[in-house]
Design a protein around this motif. Structure first.
Motif, mmCIF file in Angstrom:
data_model
loop_
_atom_site.group_PDB
_atom_site.id
_atom_site.type_symbol
_atom_site.label_atom_id
_atom_site.label_comp_id
_atom_site.label_asym_id
_atom_site.label_seq_id
_atom_site.Cartn_x
_atom_site.Cartn_y
_atom_site.Cartn_z
ATOM 1 N N VAL A 26 37.658 50.723 65.398
ATOM 2 C CA VAL A 26 36.432 51.404 64.958
ATOM 3 C C VAL A 26 35.622 50.487 64.051
ATOM 4 O O VAL A 26 34.392 50.376 64.176
ATOM 5 C CB VAL A 26 36.778 52.722 64.234
ATOM 6 C CG1 VAL A 26 35.545 53.307 63.552
ATOM 7 C CG2 VAL A 26 37.361 53.734 65.214
ATOM 8 N N ILE A 27 36.305 49.814 63.138
ATOM 9 C CA ILE A 27 35.611 48.918 62.210
ATOM 10 C C ILE A 27 34.967 47.757 62.963
ATOM 11 O O ILE A 27 33.826 47.371 62.676
ATOM 12 C CB ILE A 27 36.595 48.401 61.147
ATOM 13 C CG1 ILE A 27 36.969 49.538 60.187
ATOM 14 C CG2 ILE A 27 35.995 47.240 60.363
ATOM 15 C CD1 ILE A 27 38.029 49.185 59.184
ATOM 16 N N LEU A 28 35.677 47.194 63.946
ATOM 17 C CA LEU A 28 35.108 46.086 64.718
ATOM 18 C C LEU A 28 33.878 46.539 65.506
ATOM 19 O O LEU A 28 32.899 45.798 65.624
ATOM 20 C CB LEU A 28 36.167 45.508 65.654
ATOM 21 C CG LEU A 28 37.272 44.691 64.987
ATOM 22 C CD1 LEU A 28 38.303 44.238 66.007
ATOM 23 C CD2 LEU A 28 36.695 43.495 64.252
ATOM 24 N N VAL A 29 33.930 47.757 66.048
ATOM 25 C CA VAL A 29 32.766 48.298 66.760
ATOM 26 C C VAL A 29 31.590 48.465 65.802
ATOM 27 O O VAL A 29 30.448 48.120 66.118
ATOM 28 C CB VAL A 29 33.119 49.641 67.431
ATOM 29 C CG1 VAL A 29 31.862 50.326 67.953
ATOM 30 C CG2 VAL A 29 34.091 49.420 68.582
ATOM 31 N N GLN A 105 34.956 52.539 55.449
ATOM 32 C CA GLN A 105 36.096 52.359 56.354
ATOM 33 C C GLN A 105 36.950 51.164 55.951
ATOM 34 O O GLN A 105 38.186 51.243 55.957
ATOM 35 C CB GLN A 105 35.592 52.193 57.797
ATOM 36 C CG GLN A 105 34.931 53.422 58.388
ATOM 37 C CD GLN A 105 35.892 54.575 58.557
ATOM 38 O OE1 GLN A 105 37.094 54.377 58.758
ATOM 39 N NE2 GLN A 105 35.387 55.797 58.455
ATOM 40 N N THR A 106 36.303 50.047 55.602
ATOM 41 C CA THR A 106 37.082 48.863 55.228
ATOM 42 C C THR A 106 37.835 49.090 53.923
ATOM 43 O O THR A 106 38.982 48.663 53.777
ATOM 44 C CB THR A 106 36.172 47.634 55.093
ATOM 45 O OG1 THR A 106 35.088 47.939 54.200
ATOM 46 C CG2 THR A 106 35.609 47.223 56.435
ATOM 47 N N SER A 107 37.194 49.752 52.963
ATOM 48 C CA SER A 107 37.876 50.045 51.699
ATOM 49 C C SER A 107 39.055 50.977 51.932
ATOM 50 O O SER A 107 40.134 50.801 51.358
ATOM 51 C CB SER A 107 36.902 50.675 50.708
ATOM 52 O OG SER A 107 37.552 51.002 49.501
ATOM 53 N N SER A 108 38.863 51.963 52.811
ATOM 54 C CA SER A 108 39.933 52.925 53.106
ATOM 55 C C SER A 108 41.145 52.238 53.723
ATOM 56 O O SER A 108 42.285 52.451 53.302
ATOM 57 C CB SER A 108 39.401 54.014 54.041
ATOM 58 O OG SER A 108 40.442 54.857 54.485
ATOM 59 N N ILE A 109 40.892 51.385 54.717
ATOM 60 C CA ILE A 109 42.019 50.736 55.391
ATOM 61 C C ILE A 109 42.666 49.692 54.493
ATOM 62 O O ILE A 109 43.891 49.479 54.547
ATOM 63 C CB ILE A 109 41.572 50.123 56.738
ATOM 64 C CG1 ILE A 109 42.804 49.864 57.620
ATOM 65 C CG2 ILE A 109 40.784 48.843 56.537
ATOM 66 C CD1 ILE A 109 42.465 49.522 59.036
ATOM 67 N N TYR A 113 46.517 49.880 53.476
ATOM 68 C CA TYR A 113 47.392 48.753 53.793
ATOM 69 C C TYR A 113 48.163 48.299 52.554
ATOM 70 O O TYR A 113 49.357 47.991 52.626
ATOM 71 C CB TYR A 113 46.557 47.607 54.354
ATOM 72 C CG TYR A 113 47.368 46.427 54.829
ATOM 73 C CD1 TYR A 113 48.326 46.580 55.831
ATOM 74 C CD2 TYR A 113 47.177 45.159 54.296
ATOM 75 C CE1 TYR A 113 49.069 45.502 56.285
ATOM 76 C CE2 TYR A 113 47.914 44.080 54.737
ATOM 77 C CZ TYR A 113 48.855 44.252 55.730
ATOM 78 O OH TYR A 113 49.604 43.182 56.168
ATOM 79 N N ILE A 114 47.476 48.256 51.395
ATOM 80 C CA ILE A 114 48.147 47.906 50.142
ATOM 81 C C ILE A 114 49.264 48.904 49.855
ATOM 82 O O ILE A 114 50.391 48.526 49.502
ATOM 83 C CB ILE A 114 47.134 47.886 48.981
ATOM 84 C CG1 ILE A 114 46.183 46.696 49.124
ATOM 85 C CG2 ILE A 114 47.854 47.814 47.633
ATOM 86 C CD1 ILE A 114 45.048 46.690 48.123
ATOM 87 N N ASN A 115 48.959 50.187 50.005
ATOM 88 C CA ASN A 115 49.952 51.231 49.769
ATOM 89 C C ASN A 115 51.134 51.090 50.726
ATOM 90 O O ASN A 115 52.299 51.201 50.328
ATOM 91 C CB ASN A 115 49.292 52.597 49.936
ATOM 92 C CG ASN A 115 50.231 53.745 49.618
ATOM 93 O OD1 ASN A 115 50.942 53.725 48.621
ATOM 94 N ND2 ASN A 115 50.247 54.739 50.480
ATOM 95 N N PHE A 116 50.840 50.814 51.990
ATOM 96 C CA PHE A 116 51.888 50.638 53.004
ATOM 97 C C PHE A 116 52.791 49.454 52.671
ATOM 98 O O PHE A 116 54.025 49.556 52.701
ATOM 99 C CB PHE A 116 51.232 50.444 54.377
ATOM 100 C CG PHE A 116 52.144 49.850 55.414
ATOM 101 C CD1 PHE A 116 53.119 50.614 56.025
ATOM 102 C CD2 PHE A 116 52.012 48.512 55.782
ATOM 103 C CE1 PHE A 116 53.963 50.059 56.986
ATOM 104 C CE2 PHE A 116 52.847 47.951 56.735
ATOM 105 C CZ PHE A 116 53.825 48.733 57.339
ATOM 106 N N GLY A 153 46.125 42.625 49.681
ATOM 107 C CA GLY A 153 45.099 43.611 50.001
ATOM 108 C C GLY A 153 43.720 42.987 50.002
ATOM 109 O O GLY A 153 42.891 43.268 50.883
ATOM 110 N N HIS A 154 43.470 42.109 49.020
ATOM 111 C CA HIS A 154 42.189 41.384 48.987
ATOM 112 C C HIS A 154 42.067 40.493 50.205
ATOM 113 O O HIS A 154 40.978 40.363 50.799
ATOM 114 C CB HIS A 154 42.104 40.558 47.707
ATOM 115 C CG HIS A 154 40.845 39.753 47.597
ATOM 116 N ND1 HIS A 154 40.859 38.404 47.324
ATOM 117 C CD2 HIS A 154 39.548 40.102 47.741
ATOM 118 C CE1 HIS A 154 39.611 37.961 47.312
ATOM 119 N NE2 HIS A 154 38.794 38.964 47.544
#
Length: 581
Positions: A26-29, A105-109, A113-116, A153-154
């Protein structure tokens, strides 16, 4: 100079993309749409103005103008200045909306990802065996779980930005090819030249990232050790010594940060020089060799003025990503080590019940970094509900033997049984659920007495159960005298309590799990006479009700035990040993 290897970066990229491929798609689109609309917006108004009669002096955009006119005809819109400007406003609004969605969207993912990563690494660490854990520095684990995970994450955000910039640069370059493929190839050539010139710089940045990682680990180690030991440091008037030690590492870290800034400055300098040279050559060749119309050349320069900053930002983000490669590699290696040293999952394995005895048969143990074993050929039996003392001089292996019985360590040779069940890899973790361990260093955190006790039962313990174990540990009296009783905050590491009070709370907490085996490792060695007697009184009450293994130097602590096991230090001519019952 450090060798630049992008293998960890490629691994990190794959892991990041596979973390949530749907969201990534979705982000790439969205990036593609943003790049497409941004590029359209750049050229959209010029051909449409030409269609309605404005003289713009550009001859190479007839195809674009025709496509734009067809779009207006399809939408049944009249080609006039208000509609053209309205469409331009809509395009810019669409671009802004796409950027807004991309930011969200990028901030959310990134945060997901950091949390994961943090949860996965921490779970892997907790599930790895004790012998592996003690071979590493706790400060390294803390640094990885905090600073390095944030750094990764950064880096994940940098990956998304690089993909976005690649898409934008590709679309912008495609428009440039429509106007002049020759000049576009020249622009690509200058970009490749800049990349080649910056390759040594990128290697230096990679080496700087490695040194910075080591410096940060050292700072974490120093802070972890010194903050816990501030009282000792001040009691020896050692403030300056330790402050100088921190200053030395901080100065080295400052040097690496300045090196990174210097390399970024070199990159910017090269970019500006290459840009002005390329702009001059573009204009000269377009006018003298290719005989490109002046307006078309100026439009190309406008496009390239947008393309080159995109390439500059792409290079800057790539350098920042290269600087993060050592962190990627370090996290990946730590994760792999934890997984390789993971214990067998005991969630579906029933815990062994101690109905008769614990047996150690021909037990030997040797640490991986030692040349000789701690002890060899130990044989002993501990019967249910016995109180057993484990004594011997420092270095004889008392704590190691207790860790083996508790299932924290794996014997180098020999076997340990709970009744008829072999406590091997399959049952070792399940066996620990039946054990409580009290050490000289109590684990208490900045919270209430209630929370410090009940976490071992997932906070399911009732007040009645809490007071019951506090009474068994001779701790109920002082807890009732606290300002808020069970709800009193006891401070970081329980610093608002005395040493004896902390130990009695630790003993009460261990009893809350209703263990079949309770191990006390030097739990009274740092206590005064009065507090030691209170712990002794508590142990007398427990005698005969559960199996007790006590490690102590004080004879008064172990004078009422049922069995005494003495370990002696290893003799050079002897294959270690001495167990006296």
């Amino acid at each position: 100079m450090s060798t630049l290897s992008l293998t960890p970066l490629w691994y990190g990229f794959k892991q990041f993309f596979m973390f949530s491929p749907r969201k990534q798609s979705v982000i790439l689109v969205l990036m593609l749409l943003q790049g497409l609309t941004a590029s359209i917006g750049l050229l959209f108004i010029i051909p449409l103005l030409q269609i309605i009669g404005f003289e713009v002096g550009i001859t190479n955009i007839n195809g674009i103008a025709a496509s734009a006119g067809t779009l207006f005809e399809y939408l049944n819109l009249e080609l006039n200045l208000p509609n053209i400007l309205l469409c331009y406003v809509l395009i810019v609004t669409t671009i802004a909306s796409l950027r807004y969605q991309l930011t969200i969207q990028t901030s959310s993912i990134q945060q997901a990802y950091i949390n994961f990563l943090r949860n996965r690494l921490y779970r892997c660490l907790l599930q790895s065996n004790w012998q592996f854990i003690i071979q590493n520095r706790m400060s390294d684990f803390a640094h990885s779980l905090s600073g390095q995970i944030q750094s990764i994450g950064h880096a994940s955000n940098l990956i998304l930005n690089i993909l976005s910039q690649l898409i934008l640069a590709t679309l912008t370059l495609s428009l440039a090819f429509l106007l002049s493929w020759q000049l576009s190839l020249m622009a690509i050539g200058f970009a490749l030249l800049l990349s080649i010139l910056l390759f040594p710089v990128n290697r230096i940045i990679y080496g700087s990232g490695q040194k910075q990682l080591l410096n940060f680990k050292m700072i974490f180690q120093i802070l972890t050790e010194q903050l816990i030991s501030l009282k000792i440091i001040k009691s020896f008037a050692g403030e300056n010594y330790h402050a100088n030690k921190m200053q030395q590492i901080s100065t080295e870290l400052e040097s690496q940060q300045l090196k990174l800034v210097r390399m970024n400055a070199i990159t910017l300098w090269l970019y500006m020089v290459i840009t002005v040279i390329s702009f001059s050559l573009f204009f000269y060749i377009s006018q003298t060799v290719l005989l490109t119309p002046l307006a078309t050349s100026l439009l190309l320069l406008v496009i390239f003025s947008r393309l080159l900053p995109q390439f500059s930002m792409l290079q800057k983000n790539y350098q920042q990503l290269v600087h993060k490669v050592p962190a990627f590699n370090d996290i990946h290696q730590m994760m792999e080590k934890c997984i390789n040293h993971a214990e067998v999952d005991a969630s579906e394995i029933p815990s062994p019940k101690l109905n008769n005895k614990i047996q150690l048969k021909n037990i030997s143990f040797q640490y991986a970094d030692k040349k000789s074993p701690v002890f060899s050929n130990i044989n002993l039996t501990i019967h249910k509900n016995q109180t057993v003392a484990l004594v011997g001089p420092s270095g004889s292996g008392k704590s190691t033997l207790a860790d083996l019985i508790a299932g924290l360590l794996t014997p180098t040779h020999g076997q340990i049984f709970c009744d008829d069940i072999l406590l091997d890899e399959t049952f070792r973790l399940a066996w620990r659920k039946q054990i409580a361990y009290v050490t000289q260093e109590t684990y208490l955190f900045h919270d209430t007495v209630r929370k410090n006790l009940s976490w071992v039962t997932n906070s399911r313990a009732t007040d009645q159960q809490l007071w019951e174990v506090l009474s068994q540990a001779s701790a109920d009296t002082f807890v009732r005298e606290l300002p808020q009783g069970l709800d009193t905050i006891i401070g970081d590491h329980g610093m608002r309590l005395s040493g004896g009070e902390r130990q009695r709370l630790a003993l009460a907490r261990s009893l809350l799990t209703n263990p079949q085996l309770l191990i006390l490792d030097e739990a009274t060695s740092a206590l005064d006479r009065d507090n030691e007697q209170k712990i002794q009184q508590a142990l007398k009450q427990l005698r005969g009700n559960l199996t007790l293994l006590i490690i102590a130097h004080s004879e008064t602590t172990i004078q009422h035990v049922d069995k005494r096991i003495e370990l002696t230090t290893r003799l050079p001519e002897d294959d270690f040993k001495k167990v006296i019952e």
